[in-house]
Design a protein around this motif. Structure first.
Motif, PDB file in Angstrom:
ATOM      1  N   ALA A 117      -5.711   2.401  -2.290  1.00 39.35           N
ATOM      2  CA  ALA A 117      -6.123   2.982  -3.572  1.00 39.35           C
ATOM      3  C   ALA A 117      -6.138   4.507  -3.477  1.00 39.35           C
ATOM      4  O   ALA A 117      -5.835   5.203  -4.453  1.00 39.35           O
ATOM      5  N   GLU A 118      -6.448   5.030  -2.288  1.00 42.23           N
ATOM      6  CA  GLU A 118      -6.433   6.474  -2.079  1.00 42.23           C
ATOM      7  C   GLU A 118      -5.011   7.029  -2.195  1.00 42.23           C
ATOM      8  O   GLU A 118      -4.804   8.127  -2.715  1.00 42.23           O
ATOM      9  N   ASP A 119      -4.037   6.266  -1.691  1.00 40.14           N
ATOM     10  CA  ASP A 119      -2.635   6.688  -1.826  1.00 40.14           C
ATOM     11  C   ASP A 119      -2.240   6.769  -3.303  1.00 40.14           C
ATOM     12  O   ASP A 119      -1.629   7.754  -3.744  1.00 40.14           O
ATOM     13  N   PHE A 122      -4.796  -6.357   2.902  1.00 39.93           N
ATOM     14  CA  PHE A 122      -5.152  -6.537   4.301  1.00 39.93           C
ATOM     15  C   PHE A 122      -5.785  -5.247   4.790  1.00 39.93           C
ATOM     16  O   PHE A 122      -5.655  -4.185   4.162  1.00 39.93           O
ATOM     17  N   VAL A 123      -6.494  -5.325   5.899  1.00 42.94           N
ATOM     18  CA  VAL A 123      -7.163  -4.154   6.476  1.00 42.94           C
ATOM     19  C   VAL A 123      -6.433  -3.758   7.749  1.00 42.94           C
ATOM     20  O   VAL A 123      -6.152  -4.595   8.615  1.00 42.94           O
ATOM     21  N   PHE A 124      -6.109  -2.476   7.841  1.00 47.41           N
ATOM     22  CA  PHE A 124      -5.494  -1.920   9.039  1.00 47.41           C
ATOM     23  C   PHE A 124      -6.102  -0.542   9.271  1.00 47.41           C
ATOM     24  O   PHE A 124      -6.132   0.285   8.358  1.00 47.41           O
ATOM     25  N   GLY A 125      -6.611  -0.310  10.479  1.00 44.61           N
ATOM     26  CA  GLY A 125      -7.224   0.981  10.772  1.00 44.61           C
ATOM     27  C   GLY A 125      -8.384   1.305   9.851  1.00 44.61           C
ATOM     28  O   GLY A 125      -8.554   2.463   9.455  1.00 44.61           O
ATOM     29  N   GLU A 126      -9.161   0.302   9.471  1.00 46.27           N
ATOM     30  CA  GLU A 126     -10.339   0.441   8.608  1.00 46.27           C
ATOM     31  C   GLU A 126      -9.992   0.809   7.169  1.00 46.27           C
ATOM     32  O   GLU A 126     -10.878   1.175   6.392  1.00 46.27           O
ATOM     33  N   LYS A 127      -8.732   0.706   6.805  1.00 48.80           N
ATOM     34  CA  LYS A 127      -8.319   0.970   5.428  1.00 48.80           C
ATOM     35  C   LYS A 127      -7.752  -0.294   4.814  1.00 48.80           C
ATOM     36  O   LYS A 127      -7.096  -1.088   5.501  1.00 48.80           O
ATOM     37  N   THR A 128      -7.991  -0.451   3.517  1.00 51.18           N
ATOM     38  CA  THR A 128      -7.496  -1.630   2.812  1.00 51.18           C
ATOM     39  C   THR A 128      -6.188  -1.294   2.114  1.00 51.18           C
ATOM     40  O   THR A 128      -6.116  -0.366   1.302  1.00 51.18           O
ATOM     41  N   TYR A 129      -5.154  -2.055   2.457  1.00 52.78           N
ATOM     42  CA  TYR A 129      -3.822  -1.874   1.893  1.00 52.78           C
ATOM     43  C   TYR A 129      -3.534  -2.989   0.890  1.00 52.78           C
ATOM     44  O   TYR A 129      -3.868  -4.151   1.121  1.00 52.78           O
ATOM     45  N   PHE A 130      -2.898  -2.601  -0.220  1.00 51.92           N
ATOM     46  CA  PHE A 130      -2.566  -3.539  -1.284  1.00 51.92           C
ATOM     47  C   PHE A 130      -1.056  -3.739  -1.352  1.00 51.92           C
ATOM     48  O   PHE A 130      -0.275  -2.847  -1.036  1.00 51.92           O
ATOM     49  N   LEU A 131      -0.669  -4.954  -1.795  1.00 53.26           N
ATOM     50  CA  LEU A 131       0.737  -5.282  -1.974  1.00 53.26           C
ATOM     51  C   LEU A 131       0.897  -6.090  -3.246  1.00 53.26           C
ATOM     52  O   LEU A 131      -0.041  -6.742  -3.696  1.00 53.26           O
ATOM     53  N   PRO A 132       2.102  -6.084  -3.842  1.00 50.37           N
ATOM     54  CA  PRO A 132       2.352  -6.993  -4.967  1.00 50.37           C
ATOM     55  C   PRO A 132       2.133  -8.433  -4.506  1.00 50.37           C
ATOM     56  O   PRO A 132       2.415  -8.770  -3.348  1.00 50.37           O
ATOM     57  N   ASN A 133       1.639  -9.242  -5.390  1.00 47.91           N
ATOM     58  CA  ASN A 133       1.382 -10.633  -5.025  1.00 47.91           C
ATOM     59  C   ASN A 133       2.663 -11.316  -4.561  1.00 47.91           C
ATOM     60  O   ASN A 133       3.713 -11.198  -5.191  1.00 47.91           O
ATOM     61  N   GLY A 134       2.577 -12.009  -3.424  1.00 45.48           N
ATOM     62  CA  GLY A 134       3.728 -12.709  -2.879  1.00 45.48           C
ATOM     63  C   GLY A 134       4.565 -11.872  -1.940  1.00 45.48           C
ATOM     64  O   GLY A 134       5.568 -12.336  -1.398  1.00 45.48           O
ATOM     65  N   GLU A 135       4.168 -10.619  -1.716  1.00 46.97           N
ATOM     66  CA  GLU A 135       4.917  -9.733  -0.819  1.00 46.97           C
ATOM     67  C   GLU A 135       4.882 -10.248   0.612  1.00 46.97           C
ATOM     68  O   GLU A 135       3.868 -10.760   1.075  1.00 46.97           O
ATOM     69  N   SER A 186      -0.437   9.847   8.146  1.00 42.33           N
ATOM     70  CA  SER A 186      -0.524   9.765   9.602  1.00 42.33           C
ATOM     71  C   SER A 186       0.306   8.617  10.165  1.00 42.33           C
ATOM     72  O   SER A 186       0.754   8.684  11.315  1.00 42.33           O
ATOM     73  N   LEU A 187       0.524   7.566   9.406  1.00 44.53           N
ATOM     74  CA  LEU A 187       1.309   6.442   9.905  1.00 44.53           C
ATOM     75  C   LEU A 187       2.740   6.853  10.228  1.00 44.53           C
ATOM     76  O   LEU A 187       3.353   6.334  11.161  1.00 44.53           O
ATOM     77  N   VAL A 188       3.278   7.785   9.457  1.00 41.86           N
ATOM     78  CA  VAL A 188       4.666   8.208   9.690  1.00 41.86           C
ATOM     79  C   VAL A 188       4.741   9.502  10.486  1.00 41.86           C
ATOM     80  O   VAL A 188       5.787   9.835  11.041  1.00 41.86           O
ATOM     81  N   ALA A 189       3.636  10.247  10.547  1.00 42.22           N
ATOM     82  CA  ALA A 189       3.678  11.586  11.133  1.00 42.22           C
ATOM     83  C   ALA A 189       2.755  11.745  12.333  1.00 42.22           C
ATOM     84  O   ALA A 189       2.374  12.868  12.675  1.00 42.22           O
ATOM     85  N   GLU A 190       2.431  10.639  13.003  1.00 38.69           N
ATOM     86  CA  GLU A 190       1.453  10.721  14.080  1.00 38.69           C
ATOM     87  C   GLU A 190       1.923  11.571  15.266  1.00 38.69           C
ATOM     88  O   GLU A 190       1.110  12.100  16.030  1.00 38.69           O
ATOM     89  N   ASN A 191       3.226  11.707  15.440  1.00 44.25           N
ATOM     90  CA  ASN A 191       3.750  12.464  16.579  1.00 44.25           C
ATOM     91  C   ASN A 191       4.286  13.846  16.205  1.00 44.25           C
ATOM     92  O   ASN A 191       4.937  14.501  17.017  1.00 44.25           O
ATOM     93  N   VAL A 192       4.021  14.279  14.983  1.00 45.65           N
ATOM     94  CA  VAL A 192       4.522  15.578  14.517  1.00 45.65           C
ATOM     95  C   VAL A 192       3.594  16.691  15.002  1.00 45.65           C
ATOM     96  O   VAL A 192       2.376  16.618  14.812  1.00 45.65           O
ATOM     97  N   PRO A 193       4.129  17.727  15.636  1.00 43.86           N
ATOM     98  CA  PRO A 193       3.298  18.847  16.096  1.00 43.86           C
ATOM     99  C   PRO A 193       2.552  19.518  14.943  1.00 43.86           C
ATOM    100  O   PRO A 193       3.051  19.542  13.812  1.00 43.86           O
ATOM    101  N   PRO A 194       1.361  20.059  15.214  1.00 46.05           N
ATOM    102  CA  PRO A 194       0.572  20.715  14.160  1.00 46.05           C
ATOM    103  C   PRO A 194       1.352  21.843  13.480  1.00 46.05           C
ATOM    104  O   PRO A 194       2.074  22.598  14.128  1.00 46.05           O
TER     105      PRO A 194
END
Length: 355
Positions: free
Chosen positions: A212-214, A239-252, A278-286
């Motif tokens: 929902a934050e996204d 579903f919950v991943f990393g303490e965050k709740t992710y949503f998907l279209p029904n049946g995904e 952070s999921l896509v950029a976890e290894n990107v230098p500051p």
């Protein structure tokens, strides 16, 4: 879903796993909007999602009014399907205007000044006129409207949000503005009965898994309103991943990761349309993805994660490309070569990595 499955599913939903054979405007509609202040990057963002689309073809879509480039979500220029321009822009504009209040106060811009500026812009663009930013600025200056600092940016942004103007044909390398009503009928698509709910459904169809934050970041609405929109849409898959709740279209269902290398523009929806990157950029230098000038570098993605940046020099006969990797992540010369060829085909020129 685990980390890899989230990224693989996003790539699939965003049409990056396999280019679509749908009309490019329909692919843009699937994404709702493609951020487009970097016009070259926006064309490439669309191009790599569409089977057979070239840079020249993407430009032609705007000339033929099959796509509209206009200030909309987050007050930023986007490429949009004509049927989505009016209702999405009308939905998000009150929020953007509210968020701009402090800047307006600092600049001494109020509703009366904005209305006066938009009136003169409208008048200048009558009779299918197309004028550049500099030409419109000159007209406002002659009408004694202060355009210094960031005021001209605000006038043009809100001329788009108020559906007065959109971007018109380029004059050489300069962009022009035209009256939206000359390019797009007023009644092309009605406002949905529950517009935020409709937007929530469309966002998840093209960007899930997402929180929902996204959706709040992308749409500009409060998180509470976004959660309620998911509920009103009947979204039950989560579903919950990393303490965050992710949503998907029904049946995904989850997609499987692949090893393909993807060359993205800095403002591609795969990166820019989420609050938590952070999921896509976890290894990107500051600092790499927060440059002082706000212009994001072009991104090299492997297995859904950013592994480096790239830049290109477009010549008359070829495209020379440079890859700047992060760390020692090995992605293979063959996969890099394939990615370069794909970009070269889009540009209509042979492309290769510089040694």
């Amino acid at each position: 879903m685990n980390h890899a499955a989230i990224l693989a599913t996003r790539l699939t939903r965003q049409r990056l796993t396999q280019p679509s054979k749908l009309a490019p405007a329909d692919v843009a509609a699937h994404l709702c909007a493609i951020q487009a202040q970097d016009f070259a990057g926006a064309k490439w963002s669309l191009g790599q999602r569409c089977y057979g689309l070239t840079d020249a073809g993407a430009e032609q879509l705007l000339a033929e009014k099959k796509l509209i480039r206009i200030s909309s979500l987050r007050g930023t220029l986007h490429l949009m399907h004509p049927k989505d321009v009016r209702w999405i822009t009308a939905l998000v504009t009150p929020r953007i205007k509210l968020q701009a209040a402090s800047l307006w106060k600092k600049l001494g811009v109020d509703d009366a000044i904005l209305s006066k500026a938009l009136h003169h812009i409208d008048d200048a663009l009558k009779n299918n006129e197309a004028l550049t930013r500099a030409e419109l600025k000159s007209i406002l200056d002659k009408r004694h409207i202060d355009t210094t600092d960031h005021r001209m940016n605000q006038f043009l942004t809100f001329a788009g949000l108020q559906q007065v103007v959109c971007c018109g044909p380029r004059r050489g390398k300069e962009f022009t503005y035209v009256l939206l009503r000359d390019w797009l009928p007023d009644d092309i698509a009605p406002m949905p009965k529950h517009p935020l709910t409709e937007l929530a459904i469309r966002y998840l169809e093209s960007h899930s898994p997402a929180t929902a934050e996204d959706f709040s970041w992308w749409s500009g609405f409060p998180v509470t309103a976004c959660r309620r929109a998911f509920e009103d849409a009947g979204i039950t898959e989560r579903f919950v991943f990393g303490e965050k709740t992710y949503f998907l279209p029904n049946g995904e269902t989850a997609s499987k990761p692949d090893g393909k290398v993807r060359l993205l523009s800095g403002f591609d929806e795969y990166y820019i349309s989420y609050a938590d990157r952070s999921l896509v950029a976890e290894n990107v230098p500051p600092g790499i993805l927060s440059p002082p000038n706000g212009i994001l570098p072009y991104l090299v993605v492997s297995k859904g994660k950013i592994v480096g940046t790239w830049r290109r020099e477009i010549g008359k006969k070829s495209v020379e490309m440079v890859y700047i990797p992060f760390g020692k992540t090995a992605i293979g010369e063959e996969r890099l070569s394939t990615a370069a060829k794909t970009y070269g085909k889009f540009m209509g020129l042979p492309a290769q990595w510089a040694l």
